[in-house]
Design an enzyme around this catalytic site. Structure first.
Site, PDB file in Angstrom:
ATOM      1  N   ASP A  15       4.195   4.002   1.902  1.00  0.00           N
ATOM      2  CA  ASP A  15       3.253   4.436   0.880  1.00  0.00           C
ATOM      3  C   ASP A  15       2.995   3.238  -0.033  1.00  0.00           C
ATOM      4  O   ASP A  15       3.769   2.274  -0.044  1.00  0.00           O
ATOM      5  CB  ASP A  15       3.858   5.606   0.100  1.00  0.00           C
ATOM      6  CG  ASP A  15       3.025   6.029  -1.080  1.00  0.00           C
ATOM      7  OD1 ASP A  15       1.812   6.226  -0.911  1.00  0.00           O
ATOM      8  OD2 ASP A  15       3.589   6.137  -2.189  1.00  0.00           O
ATOM      9  N   ASP A  17       1.345   3.348  -3.751  1.00  0.00           N
ATOM     10  CA  ASP A  17       1.491   3.519  -5.192  1.00  0.00           C
ATOM     11  C   ASP A  17       2.916   3.912  -5.573  1.00  0.00           C
ATOM     12  O   ASP A  17       3.433   4.937  -5.115  1.00  0.00           O
ATOM     13  CB  ASP A  17       0.509   4.569  -5.706  1.00  0.00           C
ATOM     14  CG  ASP A  17      -0.934   4.146  -5.491  1.00  0.00           C
ATOM     15  OD1 ASP A  17      -1.171   2.938  -5.338  1.00  0.00           O
ATOM     16  OD2 ASP A  17      -1.813   5.027  -5.473  1.00  0.00           O
TER      17      ASP A  17
END
Length: 260
Positions: A15, A17
């Site tokens: 991922d 963020d």
């Protein structure tokens, strides 16, 4: 290696963020636009308020997701892809590259040295995700995709936002297409919203986890990586799919207004 299917490749999925990067990538992009007078202070403050509402609410409700999607699509229609990508590249190099967590960078390098194929899987628009991917020398990037025609955004999405179960489905499809062995692969995320993605691989990891993911990871014996110096009740990041799409729409709209 135990658990690895002969003839198939091992991968690592990150991922973006708060997992790979401090804060939300699309928010840093918006700040870059503000520095160029292409994004107003009022828009930035409105985004910050939306971030607080989402974080205090503790989830990404469907009505918020739909509103964010509609906002993004309303602004993106008619905008040229090349213009947005050029801005993304400038802003990444100037203000975002130094926000990559050194701990996450080290994890990536470990996978690359082991010969793993490393992919980003994020709600961030795929154009921005691909710039991060290229700067870090990774295999590929899966992100939210806006439809284009002749290099111009049409105002429609291709599929859903890359969020929650959509990430898991995209990784399954990628594994089938690329011959990846998910049982021996690894995934990293900061958010319990990514439990569907983490559940697809044999080696799930929590990075700078929210409270729910931390509890789940500890209960299931998953590795937990903490790169923040101080944990905070409200992190700087945003729920990526909803607020990210919203500020992405504001950002594109601000650029379009400035060029009229």
């Amino acid at each position: 290696m135990p658990g690895r299917t002969p003839g198939r490749h091992r991968a690592a999925f990150f991922d973006v963020d708060n997992t790979l990067m401090r804060g939300a990538s699309i928010y840093h992009f918006a700040r870059g636009l503000a520095a160029r007078d292409l994004f107003t202070t009022r828009d930035l403050l409105r985004f910050g308020w939306g971030q607080l509402v989402f974080r205090v609410g503790g989830n990404e409700r469907r009505e918020h997701m739909d509103a964010a999607r509609e906002a993004a699509l309303a602004f993106v229609a008619g905008y040229r892809v090349d213009d947005l990508v050029e801005l993304c590249e400038e802003i990444y190099d100037e203000t975002m590259s130094d926000r990559i967590w050194e701990g996450s960078r080290a994890l990536i390098q470990r996978h690359l040295r082991a010969g793993d194929r490393v992919w980003l899987v994020t709600a961030t628009p795929v154009e921005l995700a691909d710039i991060i991917r290229r700067r870090l020398g990774l295999e590929g990037a899966i992100g939210t995709i806006a439809e284009t025609a002749d290099g111009v955004y049409t105002g429609r999405l291709i599929g859903e936002m890359m969020h929650g179960p959509a990430k898991a489905a995209a990784v399954r499809e990628l594994a089938e297409r690329e011959g990846l062995d998910l049982a021996s692969s690894t995934a990293y995320s900061d958010s319990a919203n990514d439990l569907p993605l983490l559940g697809e691989v044999g080696r799930p990891n929590a990075v700078n986890p929210d409270d729910r993911l931390r509890r789940y990871a500890l209960a299931h014996g998953w590795p937990v990586h903490e790169f923040r110096r101080h944990r905070a009740a409200l992190r700087v990041g945003v729920p990526a799919a909803a607020a990210g799409a919203l500020v992405g729409g504001f950002a594109v709209g601000a650029v379009r207004r400035s060029r009229r």
